[in-house]
Design an enzyme around this catalytic site. Structure first.
Site, PDB file in Angstrom:
ATOM      1  N   LYS A 115      27.643  22.943  53.391  1.00 42.08           N
ATOM      2  CA  LYS A 115      28.910  23.206  52.708  1.00 42.08           C
ATOM      3  C   LYS A 115      29.450  21.963  52.023  1.00 42.08           C
ATOM      4  O   LYS A 115      30.329  22.065  51.175  1.00 42.08           O
ATOM      5  CB  LYS A 115      29.931  23.764  53.697  1.00 42.08           C
ATOM      6  CG  LYS A 115      30.343  22.813  54.801  1.00 42.08           C
ATOM      7  CD  LYS A 115      31.349  23.466  55.734  1.00 42.08           C
ATOM      8  CE  LYS A 115      31.794  22.518  56.837  1.00 42.08           C
ATOM      9  NZ  LYS A 115      32.763  23.169  57.757  1.00 42.08           N
ATOM     10  N   ARG A 116      28.927  20.796  52.375  1.00 37.90           N
ATOM     11  CA  ARG A 116      29.392  19.560  51.748  1.00 37.90           C
ATOM     12  C   ARG A 116      28.848  19.384  50.340  1.00 37.90           C
ATOM     13  O   ARG A 116      29.455  18.720  49.509  1.00 37.90           O
ATOM     14  CB  ARG A 116      28.997  18.353  52.601  1.00 37.90           C
ATOM     15  CG  ARG A 116      29.669  18.303  53.963  1.00 37.90           C
ATOM     16  CD  ARG A 116      29.253  17.077  54.744  1.00 37.90           C
ATOM     17  NE  ARG A 116      29.883  17.030  56.042  1.00 37.90           N
ATOM     18  CZ  ARG A 116      29.424  17.647  57.122  1.00 37.90           C
ATOM     19  NH1 ARG A 116      28.312  18.365  57.037  1.00 37.90           N
ATOM     20  NH2 ARG A 116      30.056  17.557  58.277  1.00 37.90           N
TER      21      ARG A 116
END
Length: 457
Positions: free
Chosen positions: A235-236
């Site tokens: 998700k980063r």
């Protein structure tokens, strides 16, 4: 498989990962085809993540991809926090049976004893007879723990490499590895289908289940999902939230179809396939153990296929949230069929049709500069004059522009570039002449005049 009970146990995180959605669908397929149960359990024991809106987000995301209580195989949601008494009872049983012990070692003390920051726990407290502290499970010193996995075969874990792992904190609260096993036993879970990052936990739980007097479930650990660089989706750096795809205008049917193909395939070189056809064909044994590439371009292509397959009325309904509420729906209906063949996600509908509803088109400067190169004033002016009397239908509008372009040595493709930008504000979009027809004679001519004024400074 008449008594199959599979569980999907997500933790609230504020977003629903596409990898979690894939796992949920594989569990759902197994439950539905066997007439078993899909058990939804929310792992809510982490107070920092225990937010009602996050739990609602999980339920909403599952509902979007078709996993909900309208199907009798659905069961839940249950909440892990409700089972804390059973967790504590399990810890007490393991302590009483000599399968677990208290430990007061700190990480600093372990490093001091072993001389290494990388060594696992050395069993220092096994026979100290402590009555308080964290609780560790006593792992076997010799032999091998085997995890029989439907996807990976028998996965072996040498016991000498497994440290005595912590199952409860000093305050008595259980850790994930124990709570998960106890919940599965309590809820009679028969199959555990989850991501491969949990394979190490399976080795520990293969020891816990028999120690708690239960038979281990059937295990299946799904391949990791990777991005273009073949790195695990994060998700980063990656677009991983199912909610984001939903908001962008991906259809649930397309998303379900695509996610089912991440590690599995129905065979016969078929890819576009509705759930009703995929579900009976799904077999965990056919899932590939290699990593699965999440190809957003391919997902986009899938979505375009599903959009084009919608009945026109349904397409218009699906587009409604992406249109300005003030826009004339009857006018939109006149171009909906044209737009349906050209968009890949529903959110693209606005940029394709907004020219019909705005007083003036929103000019994209790059598009303007690109289009206004080949005799733009002559083309726009000549076309403007002829639009005053031409028959107002796409074929006549096209023939007229071809004639204007021919006067200046330009084929239709070159001649229509400045006209398209003048009328719609963009270089790409719906078929030009159908767009002009719907726009109407006076509005079309006014836009050509506006463009000429802009060209002349």
């Amino acid at each position: 498989m008449t008594d199959v009970r599979v569980r999907f146990a997500p933790s609230p995180t504020g977003m629903f990962h596409v990898g979690g959605a894939r796992t949920a669908l594989f569990n759902w397929a197994l439950a539905e085809q066997s007439g078993g149960r899909f058990v939804l359990r929310i792992e809510d024991t982490d107070a920092s993540r225990n937010r009602p809106e996050w739990t609602e987000g999980i339920i909403s995301a599952l509902d979007w991809i078709g996993i909900n209580g309208t199907n009798q195989v659905f069961e839940g949601p249950y909440f892990q926090s409700a089972y804390e008494p059973q967790h504590r009872e399990a810890v007490a049983k393991l302590l009483a049976d000599g399968r677990a012990y208290y430990c007061d070692c700190t990480r600093e003390a372990l490093v001091a004893r072993t001389g290494s920051e990388h060594r696992g726990y050395d069993g220092h407290c096994r026979d100290r007879g402590l009555t308080a502290g964290a609780v560790r499970f006593r792992t076997p010193d010799e032999g091998v723990t085997v995890v029989p996995d439907l996807i990976r075969g028998n996965v072996e874990f040498p016991n000498e490499a497994q440290e005595d792992f912590v199952i409860a904190r000093t305050d008595g609260s259980p850790l994930y590895v124990l709570a998960n096993a106890v919940d599965d036993i309590t809820q009679n879970i028969t199959h555990v289908v989850r991501g491969e990052e949990h394979l190490g936990n399976a080795a520990k739980q293969m020891l816990l289940w028999p120690a708690l007097g239960a038979t281990s479930p059937v295990w299946a650990h799904l391949p990791v999902i990777v991005n273009e660089q073949r790195k695990k989706l994060s998700k980063r750096r990656d677009k991983v939230a199912l909610e984001d795809y939903r908001a962008e205008g991906y259809l649930a049917e397309a998303m379900v179809n695509y996610l089912m193909l991440l590690g599995w395939g129905p065979g016969e070189d078929r890819e576009i396939m509705p759930w009703s056809e995929m579900m009976p064909l799904f077999r965990l044994e056919d899932v590939n153990s290699s990593s699965a590439f999440f190809d957003e371009k391919k997902l986009r292509a899938f979505n375009g296929e599903y959009i084009r397959a919608l009945p026109l009325e349904t397409f218009e309904e699906r587009c409604a949230p992406y249109l300005d509420p003030s826009w004339d729906r009857e006018l939109f209906s006149k171009v909906a069929a044209l737009a349906q063949t050209r968009i890949a996600v529903l959110s693209e509908i606005r940029q394709n049709v907004d020219f019909l509803f705005l007083e003036e088109p929103v000019f994209d400067q790059a598009s303007w500069d690109k289009a206004m190169k080949n005799a733009p004033e002559e083309i726009l002016g000549g076309y403007l004059d002829r639009l005053e009397t031409v028959s107002w239908d796409p074929e006549s509008l096209k023939e007229t522009l071809e004639q204007v372009g021919a006067v200046h040595g330009l084929k239709l493709g070159k001649a229509q570039a400045p006209v398209r930008v003048a009328v719609t504000g963009r270089t790409v979009g719906l078929p030009l002449f159908e767009s002009i027809e719907v726009l109407g004679r006076e509005r079309a001519r006014e836009r050509l005049r506006t463009a000429l004024t802009r060209l002349r400074g």
